[in-house]
Structure formats: structure tokens, C-alpha cells
Design a protein around this motif. Structure first.
Motif, PDB file in Angstrom:
ATOM      1  N   UNK A 350       0.846  -1.194   0.000  1.00  0.00           N
ATOM      2  CA  UNK A 350       0.000   0.000   0.000  1.00  0.00           C
ATOM      3  C   UNK A 350       0.880   1.242   0.000  1.00  0.00           C
ATOM      4  N   UNK A 351       0.389   2.285  -0.651  1.00  0.00           N
ATOM      5  CA  UNK A 351       1.127   3.542  -0.741  1.00  0.00           C
ATOM      6  C   UNK A 351       0.131   4.665  -0.994  1.00  0.00           C
ATOM      7  N   UNK A 352       0.519   5.865  -0.601  1.00  0.00           N
ATOM      8  CA  UNK A 352      -0.336   7.030  -0.813  1.00  0.00           C
ATOM      9  C   UNK A 352       0.230   7.879  -1.939  1.00  0.00           C
ATOM     10  N   UNK A 353      -0.623   8.161  -2.920  1.00  0.00           N
ATOM     11  CA  UNK A 353      -0.281   9.032  -4.038  1.00  0.00           C
ATOM     12  C   UNK A 353      -1.277  10.184  -4.049  1.00  0.00           C
ATOM     13  N   UNK A 354      -0.844  11.330  -3.552  1.00  0.00           N
ATOM     14  CA  UNK A 354      -1.717  12.493  -3.410  1.00  0.00           C
ATOM     15  C   UNK A 354      -2.941  12.132  -2.576  1.00  0.00           C
ATOM     16  N   UNK A 355      -4.131  12.174  -3.197  1.00  0.00           N
ATOM     17  CA  UNK A 355      -5.356  11.915  -2.445  1.00  0.00           C
ATOM     18  C   UNK A 355      -5.804  10.457  -2.529  1.00  0.00           C
ATOM     19  N   UNK A 356      -4.951   9.576  -2.993  1.00  0.00           N
ATOM     20  CA  UNK A 356      -5.323   8.182  -3.193  1.00  0.00           C
ATOM     21  C   UNK A 356      -4.434   7.277  -2.333  1.00  0.00           C
ATOM     22  N   UNK A 357      -5.085   6.400  -1.582  1.00  0.00           N
ATOM     23  CA  UNK A 357      -4.383   5.357  -0.842  1.00  0.00           C
ATOM     24  C   UNK A 357      -4.593   4.053  -1.593  1.00  0.00           C
ATOM     25  N   UNK A 358      -3.541   3.596  -2.268  1.00  0.00           N
ATOM     26  CA  UNK A 358      -3.628   2.384  -3.082  1.00  0.00           C
ATOM     27  C   UNK A 358      -3.167   1.175  -2.287  1.00  0.00           C
ATOM     28  N   UNK A 359      -3.889   0.071  -2.450  1.00  0.00           N
ATOM     29  CA  UNK A 359      -3.490  -1.199  -1.852  1.00  0.00           C
ATOM     30  C   UNK A 359      -3.664  -2.283  -2.907  1.00  0.00           C
ATOM     31  N   UNK A 360      -2.609  -3.006  -3.184  1.00  0.00           N
ATOM     32  CA  UNK A 360      -2.660  -4.101  -4.152  1.00  0.00           C
ATOM     33  C   UNK A 360      -2.055  -5.337  -3.499  1.00  0.00           C
ATOM     34  N   UNK A 361      -2.459  -6.502  -3.978  1.00  0.00           N
ATOM     35  CA  UNK A 361      -1.938  -7.722  -3.379  1.00  0.00           C
ATOM     36  C   UNK A 361      -2.314  -8.959  -4.165  1.00  0.00           C
ATOM     37  N   UNK A 362      -1.797 -10.078  -3.691  1.00  0.00           N
ATOM     38  CA  UNK A 362      -2.040 -11.364  -4.342  1.00  0.00           C
ATOM     39  C   UNK A 362      -2.050 -12.444  -3.276  1.00  0.00           C
ATOM     40  N   UNK A 363      -2.700 -13.547  -3.597  1.00  0.00           N
ATOM     41  CA  UNK A 363      -2.765 -14.669  -2.671  1.00  0.00           C
ATOM     42  C   UNK A 363      -2.728 -15.995  -3.394  1.00  0.00           C
ATOM     43  N   UNK A 364      -2.240 -16.996  -2.694  1.00  0.00           N
ATOM     44  CA  UNK A 364      -2.200 -18.361  -3.225  1.00  0.00           C
ATOM     45  C   UNK A 364      -2.464 -19.312  -2.070  1.00  0.00           C
ATOM     46  N   UNK A 365      -3.397 -20.246  -2.291  1.00  0.00           N
ATOM     47  CA  UNK A 365      -3.739 -21.239  -1.271  1.00  0.00           C
ATOM     48  C   UNK A 365      -3.767 -22.607  -1.919  1.00  0.00           C
ATOM     49  N   UNK A 366      -3.109 -23.562  -1.263  1.00  0.00           N
ATOM     50  CA  UNK A 366      -3.095 -24.944  -1.743  1.00  0.00           C
ATOM     51  C   UNK A 366      -3.664 -25.834  -0.647  1.00  0.00           C
ATOM     52  N   UNK A 367      -4.695 -26.585  -1.001  1.00  0.00           N
ATOM     53  CA  UNK A 367      -5.400 -27.439  -0.045  1.00  0.00           C
ATOM     54  C   UNK A 367      -5.318 -28.880  -0.517  1.00  0.00           C
ATOM     55  N   UNK A 368      -4.871 -29.753   0.380  1.00  0.00           N
ATOM     56  CA  UNK A 368      -4.767 -31.175   0.059  1.00  0.00           C
ATOM     57  C   UNK A 368      -5.407 -31.970   1.191  1.00  0.00           C
ATOM     58  N   UNK A 369      -6.219 -32.976   0.832  1.00  0.00           N
ATOM     59  CA  UNK A 369      -6.987 -33.705   1.836  1.00  0.00           C
ATOM     60  C   UNK A 369      -7.052 -35.183   1.490  1.00  0.00           C
ATOM     61  N   UNK A 370      -6.999 -36.004   2.518  1.00  0.00           N
ATOM     62  CA  UNK A 370      -7.210 -37.445   2.399  1.00  0.00           C
ATOM     63  C   UNK A 370      -8.314 -37.813   3.373  1.00  0.00           C
ATOM     64  N   UNK A 371      -9.470 -38.231   2.845  1.00  0.00           N
ATOM     65  CA  UNK A 371     -10.635 -38.555   3.673  1.00  0.00           C
ATOM     66  C   UNK A 371     -11.014 -40.007   3.465  1.00  0.00           C
ATOM     67  N   UNK A 372     -11.091 -40.756   4.553  1.00  0.00           N
ATOM     68  CA  UNK A 372     -11.391 -42.181   4.474  1.00  0.00           C
ATOM     69  C   UNK A 372     -12.358 -42.573   5.573  1.00  0.00           C
ATOM     70  N   UNK A 373     -12.990 -43.736   5.402  1.00  0.00           N
ATOM     71  CA  UNK A 373     -13.824 -44.294   6.455  1.00  0.00           C
ATOM     72  C   UNK A 373     -12.930 -44.942   7.501  1.00  0.00           C
ATOM     73  N   UNK A 374     -13.347 -44.947   8.761  1.00  0.00           N
ATOM     74  CA  UNK A 374     -12.539 -45.595   9.800  1.00  0.00           C
ATOM     75  C   UNK A 374     -12.528 -47.098   9.596  1.00  0.00           C
ATOM     76  N   UNK A 375     -11.432 -47.771   9.988  1.00  0.00           N
ATOM     77  CA  UNK A 375     -11.393 -49.228   9.859  1.00  0.00           C
ATOM     78  C   UNK A 375     -12.437 -49.881  10.751  1.00  0.00           C
ATOM     79  N   UNK A 376     -13.035 -50.950  10.262  1.00  0.00           N
ATOM     80  CA  UNK A 376     -14.070 -51.661  11.030  1.00  0.00           C
ATOM     81  C   UNK A 376     -13.993 -53.138  10.692  1.00  0.00           C
ATOM     82  N   UNK A 377     -14.423 -53.966  11.663  1.00  0.00           N
ATOM     83  CA  UNK A 377     -14.431 -55.411  11.429  1.00  0.00           C
ATOM     84  C   UNK A 377     -15.467 -55.797  10.384  1.00  0.00           C
ATOM     85  N   UNK A 378     -16.575 -55.049  10.350  1.00  0.00           N
ATOM     86  CA  UNK A 378     -17.629 -55.306   9.374  1.00  0.00           C
ATOM     87  C   UNK A 378     -17.783 -54.086   8.494  1.00  0.00           C
ATOM     88  N   UNK A 379     -18.218 -54.256   7.248  1.00  0.00           N
ATOM     89  CA  UNK A 379     -18.403 -53.103   6.366  1.00  0.00           C
ATOM     90  C   UNK A 379     -19.387 -52.109   6.967  1.00  0.00           C
TER      91      UNK A 379
END
Length: 674
Positions: A350-379
Motif C-alpha cells: 500500500x502507498x499514498x499518491x496524493x489523495x489516493x491510498x492504493x493497496x494491491x496484493x495477491x494470494x495463493x492457497x493450496x489445499x490437500x486432503x485425504x478422507x477415508x472411512x474408519x477401519x471396522x471389522x464389518x463393512x
């Protein structure tokens, strides 16, 4: 954390003995020498200073809260200390326009301007700029956030859309928790609580400040919490179907513990950095309803942690900030197992140029998941889960904001955020806001915003496993693969909210602060890839708060909200269901009758939740009180009482589990600093 104790709620007496021993040891080690005038200065509340607090959640820049064109409320460290609450979710009860429903001994639902839900996926929650929601459900597991409230400097809450700055999930509100710098917690401190009934059985929180150099400071923190069990509600207000006796102790106890550290330093006069790390774990119990068999006991375990680094640079009026965090959460229960990892990078300049306060930015998100049923003796027959087991996605974003000072009293804010969701699609989120501060202690503002909420993994990949052929039609499968019923929609659309807002913030004399906001949201895309929706297309409402500094040692806060949060299901007429309380009223009084005494009262009234063909959840009152004695600024005894008038109110109902109710309770607390 030690493996000796507090690992199960079955040994509360040991926890209490250890906590009491620690409290006594710290008490006798104190040497109070502060003069009464010092305590007087600490207890006297400077009302004008409250109006000048600097916040950053609404604009990403540190600005005076009073002139920001958004529905904003700030909980200061003093508000947190005097609240008597022991958990972040309960603390949010004190925010106008936020709705909190605790529905068993260890879980909460928190929402803003939309349906009250355990996994409210349109409320963005951040801790020091790090988002803490899970992309699996889009919501926050509040029970995992075992954050010591003594470590919090302030909580900034924005009611309304923040997508043009913060992206997906910031549709109905933002909760930004700012923790204290390490330098602000020098020495040793402890907070101990012992409960009789109520919500918390015991809680011990410790911190140790470290002065490692002139510009290098650290903090070590730890906390252990043992929750109380709830009581069974009537079968008409729960789903145990009379299999449990009303008022009996429920099977929903548990415990949580965390250890963490923070290191703050400077490279030079213009650059500073911070590193944080935390490790936590929790174990809870609950019961779930099932149409195929009796109530199912469910044991839940969470192991979580994060690493985060922050860098800030200041060059005159220009300022740069970069966040990088790595989060991991392993959740285990008797129904579903999920291991997730999230890497989040966010940079802005962010920076101020005269009467303007500018804010610029970027983002990156990486999501990884492993979802399983719990082990059981019977299905596992007709068990709910996700398919395929491995999943995730990435989000790329760019944003820009211009705060244009048109005149001495008028400012316009124009912002735009572009996000690309993989494997979904792109979104554009613009905003336009105007603020007029005529110089008479007033701010009037208008806002028009488009915010987007991305589909969750459950919405895309949900499935039911081992479904008997005769039950397949009942599950509404879009496809069946080897007895697996695929329910999720891989082409689920983005939810969008087009929101109009207006507000008035004013200083009425030297002792009264008034804040009023109005909003109307138009929702679309809530029904899946075909664009149909089974929910109301509009939500509107009003929120107001009035803070009155009656005397230097006595303040009061009156707040209220009126929301038309109605939703419809199927062919039912509009307004037969109301999944958000139509109104909530809160009255707080904070009085220091003597230099070393505090008396705090809190009364909250919430309207009923109408649920169509299901039983309504009746409205209720809640009365809390806190009495504290402060012999020195760093030494405080307190006695807090919760639910004094209506201890068995049902605040929220979740159809998949057996909800329970809290009880009237007392909490003896000790806060010390060495």
C-alpha cells in the motif's frame, strides 16, 4: 503438555487439584506493591480512546475505526478480560449482530447475517491474518481453537461482505483475531479457572515472555481445558427420540490442550518480522442419531498445528506485508477420518499518491486432503464420506483497492478481487463504498459489494458407501459406483451475494457512541449447478449498538439486531422457517464500585428459531455476572456465574447429532503476572 492428567474428562478431580495448587503457589509468590492510584488509572475507562482504536480487517490498512465505511465492532483486551468467557466462540456473543449457539458440551455454531450453522461457510475467521476454516466443510471447528484469551490484543468483527479484499468465505462477515506482540507479555503469567457445572470444568493457561535482545522478544504459551458435559434436552428439541432421559448428564465431555510460541524481531528501523508455531490436540465425545439403528456414540480426536511467518516493511507512506502459513489438521472419529494440509501465502503493498491510498496484493492457497472411512471389522453400511478419497484444490487471487479522499470529509473506496478456484471456476468481486465525515463527530456511509463463496469439498465429493440396493432411491444418488452413492456435485456453482449497506456512526456528546447499520443481500447460486435454490433469495436486517460512559468507572453497552433470515425448503411457503434468530438484544454493564473491585453484568435475549414442520426452538434469556477483586494490576480473583436465569435453553439444533443444553454454573478464576 504432560501426559499425566487432564487427558480424559473422567478424572476432573486430579485436574482441579493441580490447578488449585498452581493457583495457590502463584498467589503466595506475589508481592503486590502497586499503589491504589495505579489501579485507579487502570480501571478508569477512557471513552474517547475507544473511538480512536486502529483496525485493519475492513480495509487491510491500519485506520481509525470511527471513520471506516463498514459495520464494524471491536472487542478490546479489556472487553475480553471482563467478559468472563473462556472460549473464543463464547466471546463472540458480545458482538452486535453475531449469533452464537452452543449445542453440546464442546461445540458451537457462529453466524453473521445468515443461517445459524455449525459450519457457517460464509463467515471468514482469521487469527493474525491466518484463515482457520477447513475447506472440507467451509466452516470453523471452534472446538479445536483452544486459544488463550489472555494472549489476544483485540478482536475485529466486520459484519457484511469482505470478499473484494479477503476472498471466498468472507460473504457475511469477518472475524479477525489479533494476538499480542511478544514484547507486550513480558515475564510469567497464568490464568486458572475452576468450574462448578456450567461450560468449563477446569482451565489452566500459562505464558512466559522472553527478552532475547534489544529488538528480539519471544513468548511461550500453553493451555489445557476440560469441558463440562451437557444435559439432555427434551426429545422435541433434540433428536434422541426419547432414548435418553431429559436432564440426565450427556455423553459429550472432552478436553483440549495446546502449546505454542511466538518470536518477534526487527531487521532495521523499517522492517520487522514475526514467527509463530502451535501444536494442539483435543478429544471429545458425542452421540449421533441414525434412522437405521439406535443412537451412535461417536468419539472424536483432533491433532492440529501450524507454522506462520510474517514480514512487514515501512518506507515512508508505503507499507508492505507478507504472510506465509502452513496448517495441518488430522481429525478422527467413528464416522470419517480426514487429514488436511493447507499452505497459504498472502502479500500486499500500500502507498499514498496524493489523495489516493492504493493497496494491491495477491494470494495463493493450496489445499490437500485425504478422507477415508474408519477401519471396522464389518463393512460400514450407508456410511457418509467423500469420494474420491484424495482431494483438494488451489486458489489464486489478485486484488486492488483505491481509497480516494475526494474532499476533507468525503472518501470513496473502490475495490476489486479476482479469484481462480481449481477445480471450480473464476469469480470477480467488486465493491464501492462512500464515507462522509462532516466533522461533527459523525460518519455516514454507503456500500455496494458482490461477494462469492466457493463450493466446499463435501458439496463436490460427498458420497454414501455400501448402500443396499433397496435404499439407493432414497439417497438421491446422481451416480452409483460399486455400491457407492455419489451425492456431491463436481460442477457446483459459486454462491454469490450482492449486498447493499448503509450506516451511521456518531458521538452523541462526550459520553455516548451510537452505531447503526442496515443491509440487504440478494443471494444466488445456492442450489447447485443448475442454479435452482431452495433458500430465500433475500436477507435483510438492521443492527445497532449504543455505548454509554455513564461515569468514569461505569459504562454500559446496549445492542440489538433485527434480521429477516428466513429460508424455505421445497414447496413450503416463505417464512415458515427461520434459521437465524429474527432479533437479539444485549445489555452489558461494567462497573468498578471501588478501585480494586469490578462488577460486570450481561443480559441477552434471543428470539425463537422457526423450523417449519419441526418443533420450533423457543426464544430465551441469558443472564451472566462477574465479580472481580484486583489487589494489583497483575493480580485478579474473579467469580463468574453463567446462565443464572435459563440454564436449559436450546440455542441450536443439528440434525445429525444429539444436541444437549448447558447448565447454570460458577467459575472461580485467578489471573496473575510475575
Amino acid at each position: 503438555m504432560s501426559d499425566f492428567n487432564c487427558k480424559t474428562s473422567a478424572r476432573p478431580s486430579t485436574c482441579k487439584v493441580l490447578a488449585l495448587g498452581l493457583a495457590c503457589g502463584l498467589t503466595f509468590g506475589l508481592h503486590p506493591s502497586a499503589r491504589a492510584s495505579q489501579v485507579d488509572d487502570l480501571l478508569a475507562m477512557d471513552f474517547q480512546r475507544l473511538l480512536d482504536v486502529q483496525v485493519s480487517a475492513a480495509t487491510r490498512n491500519e485506520e481509525r475505526a470511527f471513520s471506516i465505511p463498514a459495520a464494524l465492532f471491536v472487542l478490546s483486551s479489556e472487553d475480553i478480560r471482563r467478559s468472563g468467557h473462556r472460549h473464543l466462540a463464547d466471546l463472540l456473543r458480545d458482538v452486535p449482530g453475531l449469533h452464537v449457539g452452543r449445542f453440546d458440551g464442546n461445540k458451537w455454531a457462529v453466524s453473521s447475517r445468515n443461517a445459524l450453522s455449525r459450519f457457517a461457510s460464509t463467515l471468514l475467521v482469521m487469527i493474525d491474518g491466518r484463515p482457520v476454516y477447513t475447506p472440507l466443510t467451509g466452516g470453523v471447528r471452534w472446538e479445536v481453537l483452544n486459544l488463550p484469551l489472555a494472549d489476544i490484543e483485540r478482536v475485529e468483527v466486520v459484519r457484511g461482505p469482505g470478499g473484494p479484499l479477503w476472498g471466498a468465505n468472507a460473504v457475511d462477515g469477518i472475524v479477525s483475531v489479533i494476538t499480542r506482540p511478544a514484547k507486550a507479555q513480558a515475564g510469567t503469567g497464568a490464568v486458572v479457572g475452576l468450574g462448578m457445572d456450567g461450560d468449563i470444568r477446569s482451565q489452566v493457561s500459562l505464558h512466559q515472555g522472553l527478552a532475547l535482545g534489544p529488538e528480539l522478544h519471544g513468548r511461550l504459551s500453553a493451555q489445557s481445558t476440560v469441558a463440562q458435559v451437557g444435559r439432555y434436552a427434551p426429545s422435541s428439541l433434540s433428536n434422541h427420540r426419547d432414548q435418553r432421559a431429559m436432564g440426565a448428564k450427556a455423553n459429550d465431555g472432552g478436553w483440549s490442550e495446546m502449546v505454542g510460541g511466538r518470536l518477534d524481531g526487527r531487521w532495521d528501523a523499517n522492517q520487522r518480522w514475526s514467527l509463530q508455531a502451535q501444536r494442539s490436540r483435543a478429544r471429545f465425545s458425542e452421540e449421533r442419531a441414525s434412522s437405521l439403528r439406535p443412537l451412535l456414540p461417536n468419539r472424536m480426536g483432533y491433532d492440529a498445528g501450524f507454522l506462520m511467518g510474517e514480514w512487514q516493511v515501512q518506507r515512508g507512506a508505503a507499507r508492505g506485508v507478507a504472510h506465509l502459513s502452513v496448517d495441518w489438521l488430522s481429525s478422527r472419529d467413528d464416522i470419517l477420518r480426514d487429514d488436511q494440509r493447507i499452505v497459504d501465502l498472502d502479500v500486499q503493498w500500500s502507498d499514498r499518491l496524493r489523495d489516493h491510498q492504493w493497496t494491491v496484493g495477491a494470494g495463493w492457497r493450496d489445499y490437500d486432503s485425504l478422507s477415508t472411512l474408519p477401519p471396522a471389522n464389518a463393512p460400514c453400511i450407508a456410511c457418509f464420506g467423500v469420494w474420491p478419497a484424495n482431494g483438494g484444490g488451489q486458489t489464486l487471487s489478485l486484488f486492488a483497492q483505491d481509497q480516494w479522499l475526494i474532499s476533507d470529509s468525503v472518501q470513496a473506496t473502490v475495490g476489486l478481487k479476482v479469484e481462480r478456484y481449481r477445480p471450480a471456476r473464476s469469480s470477480v468481486q467488486p465493491t464501492l463504498r462512500l464515507a462522509w465525515t462532516p466533522g461533527t463527530g459523525q460518519t455516514l456511509w454507503l456500500g455496494a459489494t458482490r461477494a462469492v463463496r466457493a463450493p466446499t469439498r463435501l458439496e463436490r465429493d460427498s458420497a454414501t458407501f455400501n448402500v443396499p440396493p433397496n435404499l439407493i432411491p432414497a439417497f438421491g444418488c446422481r451416480e452409483v459406483r460399486e455400491n457407492t452413492c455419489l451425492i456431491g456435485d463436481p460442477n457446483a456453482r459459486l454462491w454469490t451475494a450482492e449486498v447493499l449497506e448503509a450506516g451511521w456512526r456518531a458521538q452523541l456528546g462526550r459520553a455516548i457512541d451510537l452505531d447503526l447499520s442496515l443491509f440487504r443481500s440478494h443471494l444466488s447460486g445456492l442450489g447447485g449447478s443448475n442454479g435452482s435454490s431452495d433458500r430465500a433469495p433475500h436477507i435483510q436486517g438492521a443492527e445497532a449498538s449504543l455505548r454509554w460512559q455513564i461515569r468514569p468507572n461505569w459504562s454500559a453497552l446496549l445492542s440489538g439486531s433485527l434480521h429477516d433470515g428466513s429460508e424455505v425448503l421445497g414447496s413450503q411457503p416463505r417464512a415458515t422457517m427461520n434459521l437465524l434468530p429474527r432479533h437479539k438484544t444485549l445489555l452489558q454493564s461494567r462497573w468498578s464500585p471501588a478501585p480494586n473491585w469490578e462488577l460486570d453484568l450481561r443480559a441477552e435475549q434471543t428470539s425463537a428459531l422457526r423450523r417449519g414442520t419441526l418443533a420450533d426452538l423457543p426464544g430465551h434469556w441469558r443472564l451472566d455476572a462477574r465479580l472481580a477483586w484486583r489487589a494489583a494490576p497483575d493480580w485478579e480473583w474473579s467469580l463468574s456465574a453463567h446462565r443464572l436465569n435459563d440454564p436449559k435453553a436450546v440455542e441450536y439444533y443439528e440434525t445429525l447429532k444429539v444436541n444437549t443444553v448447558g447448565t447454570r454454573g460458577l467459575m472461580l478464576g485467578l489471573r496473575v503476572g510475575l
